[in-house]
Design a protein around this motif. Sequence first.
Motif, PDB file in Angstrom:
ATOM      1  N   TYR A 139     108.447  69.514 105.961  1.00  0.00           N
ATOM      2  CA  TYR A 139     107.213  70.186 105.344  1.00  0.00           C
ATOM      3  C   TYR A 139     107.213  71.890 105.742  1.00  0.00           C
ATOM      4  O   TYR A 139     106.763  72.259 106.543  1.00  0.00           O
ATOM      5  CB  TYR A 139     105.983  69.592 106.447  1.00  0.00           C
ATOM      6  CG  TYR A 139     105.961  68.142 106.056  1.00  0.00           C
ATOM      7  CD1 TYR A 139     104.937  67.877 105.178  1.00  0.00           C
ATOM      8  CD2 TYR A 139     106.548  67.271 106.662  1.00  0.00           C
ATOM      9  CE1 TYR A 139     104.869  66.546 104.632  1.00  0.00           C
ATOM     10  CE2 TYR A 139     106.394  65.846 106.635  1.00  0.00           C
ATOM     11  CZ  TYR A 139     105.573  65.635 105.302  1.00  0.00           C
ATOM     12  OH  TYR A 139     105.437  64.275 105.143  1.00  0.00           O
ATOM     13  N   ASN A 154      97.342  72.051 106.177  1.00  0.00           N
ATOM     14  CA  ASN A 154      97.491  71.048 105.023  1.00  0.00           C
ATOM     15  C   ASN A 154      98.735  70.271 105.175  1.00  0.00           C
ATOM     16  O   ASN A 154      99.069  69.213 104.755  1.00  0.00           O
ATOM     17  CB  ASN A 154      97.388  71.860 103.794  1.00  0.00           C
ATOM     18  CG  ASN A 154      96.232  72.487 103.350  1.00  0.00           C
ATOM     19  OD1 ASN A 154      95.184  71.924 103.707  1.00  0.00           O
ATOM     20  ND2 ASN A 154      96.183  73.552 102.864  1.00  0.00           N
ATOM     21  N   SER A 158      99.323  66.290 105.018  1.00  0.00           N
ATOM     22  CA  SER A 158     100.424  65.700 104.216  1.00  0.00           C
ATOM     23  C   SER A 158     101.326  64.841 105.165  1.00  0.00           C
ATOM     24  O   SER A 158     101.499  63.824 104.678  1.00  0.00           O
ATOM     25  CB  SER A 158     101.036  66.815 103.613  1.00  0.00           C
ATOM     26  OG  SER A 158     100.362  67.482 102.717  1.00  0.00           O
ATOM     27  N   LYS A 161      99.322  61.933 106.216  1.00  0.00           N
ATOM     28  CA  LYS A 161      99.303  60.816 105.196  1.00  0.00           C
ATOM     29  C   LYS A 161     100.347  60.003 104.966  1.00  0.00           C
ATOM     30  O   LYS A 161     100.322  58.715 104.832  1.00  0.00           O
ATOM     31  CB  LYS A 161      98.717  61.454 104.002  1.00  0.00           C
ATOM     32  CG  LYS A 161      98.514  60.627 102.887  1.00  0.00           C
ATOM     33  CD  LYS A 161      97.755  61.407 101.662  1.00  0.00           C
ATOM     34  CE  LYS A 161      97.420  60.516 100.483  1.00  0.00           C
ATOM     35  NZ  LYS A 161      96.983  60.935  99.286  1.00  0.00           N
TER      36      LYS A 161
END
Length: 181
Positions: A139, A154, A158, A161
């Motif tokens: 990431y 964010n 991500s 999730k």
Amino acid sequence: ALVGSACKAGEAKITVIAKDAKHPYHVVATKDSKSNVYGWVNAADVKKKECPSVVDTKIDTVKEVQTWLNKSYSAGLVVDGVYGVKTKEALVKALQKGLSVGVDGVYGPLTNNAVRNLYNGCSGELVKILQALLVCNGYTAAYADGIFGVTTQNAVKSFQKASGLVADGIAGRDTFSALCK
């Protein structure tokens, strides 16, 4: 460096800042300090000590994370850009040091229980470690600068999730546990 007047006096550094908290600064003793100052304190409990300015660059690759770990934590890593066992262990050790728990490089129950939620608005060394873990897990938008902003939030969402966690953007025990696997 900081000098903490709360807990036990001595040189310390801020590892996290919890916005709008009663005691927003988490401090731990610096490597060279002979005290073991640590804990959550108010702004009035810390004072800045003159020190040379430090310019951190944007850390957004595994190689840069490894270089930072070597510089900041004497990790002794080969800077090869591979997120392997040694780099993960060094990141867990950095996290454990920041949490003031036993440093063994294994993310176990003691480390997990010491984790506090990090969220948008927090800043400090623990946020930088979180961001480095995100970078190493792919990431890269969440470069390690120690400031938990929208980009980091964010990236956390991500990651959560993709890991089957509740994607709330708050990095707590479940998120750190999954990042450190």
